[in-house]
Design an enzyme around this catalytic site. Structure first.
Site, mmCIF file in Angstrom:
data_model
loop_
_atom_site.group_PDB
_atom_site.id
_atom_site.type_symbol
_atom_site.label_atom_id
_atom_site.label_comp_id
_atom_site.label_asym_id
_atom_site.label_seq_id
_atom_site.Cartn_x
_atom_site.Cartn_y
_atom_site.Cartn_z
ATOM 1 N N GLY A 1 0.852 -1.191 0.000
ATOM 2 C CA GLY A 1 0.000 0.000 0.000
ATOM 3 C C GLY A 1 0.885 1.237 0.000
ATOM 4 N N VAL B 1 1.033 -13.396 3.692
ATOM 5 C CA VAL B 1 2.021 -13.851 4.667
ATOM 6 C C VAL B 1 1.327 -14.671 5.756
ATOM 7 C CG1 VAL B 1 3.672 -13.098 6.415
ATOM 8 C CG2 VAL B 1 3.585 -11.950 4.192
ATOM 9 N N ARG C 1 -3.564 0.872 9.154
ATOM 10 C CA ARG C 1 -3.615 1.485 10.475
ATOM 11 C C ARG C 1 -5.023 1.323 11.046
ATOM 12 N NH1 ARG C 1 0.625 4.540 11.757
ATOM 13 N NH2 ARG C 1 -0.580 5.895 13.143
ATOM 14 N N ALA D 1 -3.489 13.195 6.708
ATOM 15 C CA ALA D 1 -3.306 14.323 7.618
ATOM 16 C C ALA D 1 -4.213 15.499 7.240
ATOM 17 C CB ALA D 1 -1.840 14.753 7.592
ATOM 18 N N HIS E 1 5.130 28.960 -19.014
ATOM 19 C CA HIS E 1 5.938 28.042 -19.835
ATOM 20 C C HIS E 1 7.417 28.281 -19.553
ATOM 21 C CE1 HIS E 1 7.354 25.692 -23.206
ATOM 22 N NE2 HIS E 1 8.146 26.696 -23.536
HETATM 23 P P1 FAD Z 1 -2.497 11.262 14.839
HETATM 24 O O1 FAD Z 1 -1.563 11.985 13.961
HETATM 25 O O2 FAD Z 1 -2.316 9.807 15.009
HETATM 26 O O3 FAD Z 1 -2.432 12.006 16.245
HETATM 27 C C1 FAD Z 1 -3.131 11.578 17.351
HETATM 28 C C2 FAD Z 1 -2.415 12.065 18.587
HETATM 29 O O4 FAD Z 1 -3.248 11.833 19.711
HETATM 30 C C3 FAD Z 1 -1.102 11.347 18.853
HETATM 31 O O5 FAD Z 1 -0.090 12.292 19.076
HETATM 32 C C4 FAD Z 1 -1.390 10.542 20.112
HETATM 33 O O6 FAD Z 1 -0.253 10.416 20.949
HETATM 34 C C5 FAD Z 1 -2.450 11.375 20.779
HETATM 35 N N1 FAD Z 1 -3.329 10.628 21.677
HETATM 36 C C6 FAD Z 1 -3.954 9.447 21.415
HETATM 37 N N2 FAD Z 1 -4.699 9.080 22.458
HETATM 38 C C7 FAD Z 1 -4.544 10.041 23.399
HETATM 39 C C8 FAD Z 1 -5.064 10.215 24.684
HETATM 40 N N3 FAD Z 1 -5.913 9.344 25.238
HETATM 41 N N4 FAD Z 1 -4.675 11.318 25.379
HETATM 42 C C9 FAD Z 1 -3.797 12.205 24.837
HETATM 43 N N5 FAD Z 1 -3.288 12.085 23.616
HETATM 44 C C10 FAD Z 1 -3.659 11.022 22.903
HETATM 45 N N6 FAD Z 1 -0.805 11.290 5.661
HETATM 46 C C11 FAD Z 1 -0.759 12.234 4.690
HETATM 47 O O7 FAD Z 1 -1.722 12.977 4.519
HETATM 48 N N7 FAD Z 1 0.366 12.393 3.903
HETATM 49 C C12 FAD Z 1 1.447 11.604 4.047
HETATM 50 O O8 FAD Z 1 2.433 11.757 3.325
HETATM 51 C C13 FAD Z 1 1.431 10.607 5.048
HETATM 52 N N8 FAD Z 1 2.502 9.815 5.252
HETATM 53 C C14 FAD Z 1 2.494 8.907 6.262
HETATM 54 C C15 FAD Z 1 3.614 8.121 6.451
HETATM 55 C C16 FAD Z 1 3.655 7.184 7.468
HETATM 56 C C17 FAD Z 1 4.897 6.348 7.679
HETATM 57 C C18 FAD Z 1 2.525 7.061 8.338
HETATM 58 C C19 FAD Z 1 2.550 6.089 9.473
HETATM 59 C C20 FAD Z 1 1.391 7.840 8.156
HETATM 60 C C21 FAD Z 1 1.360 8.767 7.105
HETATM 61 N N9 FAD Z 1 0.243 9.569 6.870
HETATM 62 C C22 FAD Z 1 0.262 10.489 5.854
HETATM 63 C C23 FAD Z 1 -0.990 9.460 7.678
HETATM 64 C C24 FAD Z 1 -1.050 10.607 8.700
HETATM 65 O O9 FAD Z 1 0.107 10.573 9.498
HETATM 66 C C25 FAD Z 1 -2.303 10.475 9.539
HETATM 67 O O10 FAD Z 1 -3.427 10.429 8.694
HETATM 68 C C26 FAD Z 1 -2.461 11.653 10.489
HETATM 69 O O11 FAD Z 1 -1.345 11.801 11.337
HETATM 70 C C27 FAD Z 1 -3.724 11.486 11.336
HETATM 71 O O12 FAD Z 1 -3.885 12.610 12.115
HETATM 72 P P2 FAD Z 1 -4.703 12.587 13.486
HETATM 73 O O13 FAD Z 1 -4.528 13.929 14.090
HETATM 74 O O14 FAD Z 1 -6.067 12.098 13.243
HETATM 75 O O15 FAD Z 1 -4.002 11.469 14.380
HETATM 76 P P1 AMP Z 2 -2.712 0.228 3.180
HETATM 77 O O1 AMP Z 2 -4.126 -0.107 3.557
HETATM 78 O O2 AMP Z 2 -2.574 1.189 2.010
HETATM 79 O O3 AMP Z 2 -1.896 0.677 4.349
HETATM 80 O O4 AMP Z 2 -2.056 -1.142 2.680
HETATM 81 C C1 AMP Z 2 -1.914 -2.284 3.499
HETATM 82 C C2 AMP Z 2 -1.838 -3.489 2.582
HETATM 83 O O5 AMP Z 2 -1.400 -4.641 3.309
HETATM 84 C C3 AMP Z 2 -3.179 -3.857 1.962
HETATM 85 O O6 AMP Z 2 -3.061 -3.771 0.564
HETATM 86 C C4 AMP Z 2 -3.410 -5.290 2.429
HETATM 87 O O7 AMP Z 2 -3.996 -6.088 1.421
HETATM 88 C C5 AMP Z 2 -2.010 -5.798 2.756
HETATM 89 N N1 AMP Z 2 -1.988 -6.943 3.698
HETATM 90 C C6 AMP Z 2 -2.702 -7.105 4.841
HETATM 91 N N2 AMP Z 2 -2.419 -8.297 5.463
HETATM 92 C C7 AMP Z 2 -1.489 -8.930 4.687
HETATM 93 C C8 AMP Z 2 -0.778 -10.202 4.765
HETATM 94 N N3 AMP Z 2 -0.959 -11.080 5.782
HETATM 95 N N4 AMP Z 2 0.117 -10.513 3.777
HETATM 96 C C9 AMP Z 2 0.314 -9.639 2.755
HETATM 97 N N5 AMP Z 2 -0.331 -8.450 2.632
HETATM 98 C C10 AMP Z 2 -1.214 -8.071 3.567
#
Ligand code: FAD
Ligand code: AMP
Length: 478
Positions: free
Chosen positions: A189, A244, A278, A326, A450
Site C-alpha cells: 500500500g 504472509v 492502520r 493528515a 511556460h
Molecule cells: P495522529 O496523527 O495519530 O495524532 C493523534 C495524537 O493523539 C497522537 O499524538 C497521540 O499520541 C495522541 N493521543 C492518542 N490518544 C490520546 C489520549 N488518550 N490522550 C492524549 N493524547 C492522545 N498522511 C498524509 O496525509 N500524507 C502523508 O504523506 C502521510 N505519510 C504517512 C507516512 C507514514 C509512515 C505514516 C505512518 C502515516 C502517514 N500519513 C500520511 C498518515 C497521517 O500521518 C495520519 O493520517 C495523520 O497523522 C492522522 O492525524 P490525526 O490527528 O487524526 O491522528
Molecule cells: P494500506 O491499507 O494502504 O496501508 O495497505 C496495506 C496493505 O497490506 C493492503 O493492501 C493489504 O492487502 C495488505 N496486507 C494485509 N495483510 C497482509 C498479509 N498477511 N500478507 C500480505 N499483505 C497483507
C-alpha cells in the site's frame, strides 16, 4: 476543576489544527497530548510530525538525492566521484526536522493562547475529560465542547509479531541504522511503497508481499499499471496475491512464509517491515457512559459534521471514517472549530487529494474511470504524457502522465490522476478547480506559465475535448 470552552484530546494534524482554530475564534482551548519525543519531552504533532508524513518524506528526499547523485547526474554532464552514504546522518537530519516541527506546535499553541497539557485524556460523561499526567496524577477538566483527535496506530498481524529489531512497523523502519541487504515489506500500500522505496534507493534488495491480487486497487488502474511497471524497473519486487502466514526471526534474519496461488513459499530477509494498514486508537479513551459510540471497525461514529452521538462531543481525523490522511483530519478540525464558534461551514469530502510520495509521485483526486464505469456515469478522458513536456525533458524526468476525467455532458471535472514528477503539487491545481466546480474547458482556457510541469495539466484538460496542442488528439474535434 479547570474549565474550558474546548478541550481537544490528541495533538496530531487533526487535533492541533482544531485547537489553534478554536483559539483564534476566541474560545478558551486546551489540547492534551500523551506522546513523548526522543528526548523525553512532550511531543505535539501526532503520527504525522513524529513518525509519519514528515519523517518519511525526509528520508524519501535524502534517499532520492543519493540515488540521483549515483544514477542521474552523469546525464547532466556532472561527475561526482564515488557517492557515499551515511545512514546515521540521514536519520539525524530527519530527527532534527521532527524536533523543529513538533516544538514548533508548542510555539503555535503559545502564540494562539492554546493551553498544551501533557498527559493521557479520557472522555467521561457530561463532557468532562480526565487527564493522567506522566507521573500518574489525575485531574479532571470541564468542557463546553470536546474534540476527540486520538488518531490511529499501525495494525499488527499475528503471523508477523513485531520484535522491535528484525520485524518492525513503519515507525521502526524510520530508524534503521544501516541499509538492510535484503528487506521484506508486508503490504504494497501507500506506506509500504514509500518505505520500500527509501531503502531500495539506498541499496536494499526489496520484496513487497501483497495479499491482494490487484495493485493499488483504490487508484485509477491505468495509473496503477503504469506505477507497477516503473517500480519493477526500479528494482522493487512486488509480489501480488502473496499472503504472509508466518514470520520467524532468528539470529538477525527473518524467514517469511507466504502463500501465493495456493503454493506455500518462503524467503529470508535481514529486516521485515509490516505495513498492513492502520487502525483507530479508540481503546481506553472513552468511559462506558460518555455517550460516544464506535462503528463495527472501532472508528468513532460521526455524522457529516463530525458530531458524535454525545451532544457537544466531536471526533476528527484518523479516528473517524474516511481516508487516513493528515490534511483530511486538519480540515475536519477547522470545520468543527468553526461550527462550535457558530459558523455554518461544511467540508467537501469529494475533493480530498491522495498522494504516494514515490518517484515518480502518484497523486489523485475525485473519481477513477473504474468507479465512473460502475456507476454508469458518462465521461470523457484527456491524457498528456510527461515525455512530451519540455520542462520534464529539461529535468530528465519524463516518466508518467496526467489523466483528466470530465463529465461527458457537462464537462465538469470528475477526477484527475497523475503519475509523474511533482504530481503531489500538480494535483493541487485540479483540487482547487474541482472545489470551484470547474469544467475541463475552464482549465483549458487558463494561461499556464511556460515551461512548467503544470502545462501537462493544461494539455490533459485540453485533450478532454480533443484540443491538446502538443500531442496528437485521440478524439479530433473542432
Ligand atoms: P495522529 O496523527 O495519530 O495524532 C493523534 C495524537 O493523539 C497522537 O499524538 C497521540 O499520541 C495522541 N493521543 C492518542 N490518544 C490520546 C489520549 N488518550 N490522550 C492524549 N493524547 C492522545 N498522511 C498524509 O496525509 N500524507 C502523508 O504523506 C502521510 N505519510 C504517512 C507516512 C507514514 C509512515 C505514516 C505512518 C502515516 C502517514 N500519513 C500520511 C498518515 C497521517 O500521518 C495520519 O493520517 C495523520 O497523522 C492522522 O492525524 P490525526 O490527528 O487524526 O491522528
Ligand atoms: P494500506 O491499507 O494502504 O496501508 O495497505 C496495506 C496493505 O497490506 C493492503 O493492501 C493489504 O492487502 C495488505 N496486507 C494485509 N495483510 C497482509 C498479509 N498477511 N500478507 C500480505 N499483505 C497483507
Amino acid at each position: 476543576m479547570a474549565k474550558f470552552d474546548v478541550v481537544v484530546i490528541g495533538s496530531g494534524p487533526a487535533g492541533y489544527v482544531a485547537a489553534i482554530r478554536a483559539a483564534q475564534l476566541g474560545l478558551k482551548t486546551a489540547c492534551i497530548e500523551k506522546n513523548k519525543g526522543k528526548a523525553g519531552q512532550v511531543a505535539f504533532g501526532g503520527t504525522c510530525l513524529n513518525v509519519g508524513c514528515i519523517p518519511s518524506k525526509a528520508l524519501l528526499d535524502s534517499s532520492h538525492k543519493y540515488h540521483e547523485a549515483k544514477a542521474d547526474f552523469d546525464v547532466h554532464g556532472i561527475s561526482t566521484g564515488k557517492v557515499e552514504m551515511d545512514v546515521p546522518a540521514m536519520i539525524k537530519r530527519k530527527d532534527a526536522i521532527v524536533k523543529q516541527l513538533t516544538t514548533g506546535i508548542g510555539g503555535l499553541f503559545q502564540a494562539n493562547g492554546v493551553t498544551g497539557i501533557e498527559g493521557t485524556g479520557k472522555l467521561l460523561a457530561g463532557k468532562k475529560v480526565e487527564v493522567t499526567d506522566p507521573d500518574g496524577k489525575v485531574t479532571t477538566l470541564e468542557a463546553e465542547h470536546v474534540i476527540i483527535a486520538a488518531g490511529s496506530v499501525p495494525v499488527e498481524i499475528p503471523p508477523a509479531p513485531l520484535d522491535g529489531n528484525t520485524i518492525v512497523d513503519s515507525t521502526g523502519a524510520l530508524e534503521f541504522d544501516a541499509v538492510p541487504k535484503k528487506l521484506g515489506v508486508i503490504g504494497a500500500g501507500v506506506i509500504g511503497l514509500e518505505l520500500g522505496s527509501v531503502w531500495s534507493r539506498l541499496g536494499s534488495e526489496v520484496v513487497l508481499l501483497e495479499a491482494l491480487d490487484t495493485f493499488l486497487p483504490a487508484m485509477d488502474q491505468q495509473i496503477a499499471k503504469e506505477a507497477g511497471k516503473v517500480f519493477k524497473k526500479q528494482g522493487l519486487d512486488i509480489r501480488l496475491g502473496a499472503r504472509v502466514t508466518e514470520a520467524k526471526a532468528s539470529r538477525g534474519k527473518v524467514k517469511v512464509t507466504y502463500t501465493q496461488a495456493d503454493e506455500e513459499k518462503s524467503e529470508t530477509f535481514d529486516k521485515l517491515i509490516v505495513c498492513v494498514g492502520r487502525k483507530p486508537l479508540s481503546t481506553n479513551l472513552l468511559s462506558a457512559d460518555c455517550g460516544v459510540n464506535l462503528d463495527e471497525r472501532g472508528f468513532i461514529f460521526v455524522n457529516d459534521y463530525c458530531e458524535t452521538d454525545a451532544p457537544g462531543v466531536y471526533a476528527v481525523g484518523d479516528i473517524v471514517r474516511g481516508p487516513m490522511l493528515a490534511h483530511k483530519g486538519s480540515e475536519e478540525g477547522v470545520m468543527v472549530a468553526e461550527r462550535i464558534a457558530g459558523q455554518k461551514v461544511t467540508m467537501n469530502y469529494d475533493c480530498i487529494p491522495s498522494i504516494i510520495y514515490t518517484h515518480p509521485e502518484i497523486a489523485m483526486v475525485g473519481l477513477t474511470e473504474e468507479a465512473l464505469k460502475a456507476d454508469g456515469v458518462p465521461y470523457n478522458v484527456g491524457s498528456f504524457p510527461f515525455s512530451a513536456s519540455g520542462r520534464a525533458m529539461a529535468a530528465n524526468d519524463t516518466g508518467g502522465l496526467v489523466k483528466m476525467i470530465a463529465h461527458a455532458e457537462t464537462d465538469r471535472i470528475l477526477g484527475c490522476h497523475i503519475i509523474g514528477p511533482s504530481a503531489a503539487d500538480l494535483i493541487q491545481q485540479v483540487v482547487i478547480a474541482m472545489e470551484f466546480g470547474s469544467s475541463a474547458e475552464d482549465i483549458g482556457l487558463t494561461v499556464f506559465g511556460h515551461p512548467t510541469l503544470s502545462e501537462a495539466v493544461h494539455e490533459a484538460a485540453l485533450a478532454v475535448s480533443g484540443h491538446a496542442i502538443h500531442i496528437p488528439n485521440r478524439k479530433k474535434r473542432k
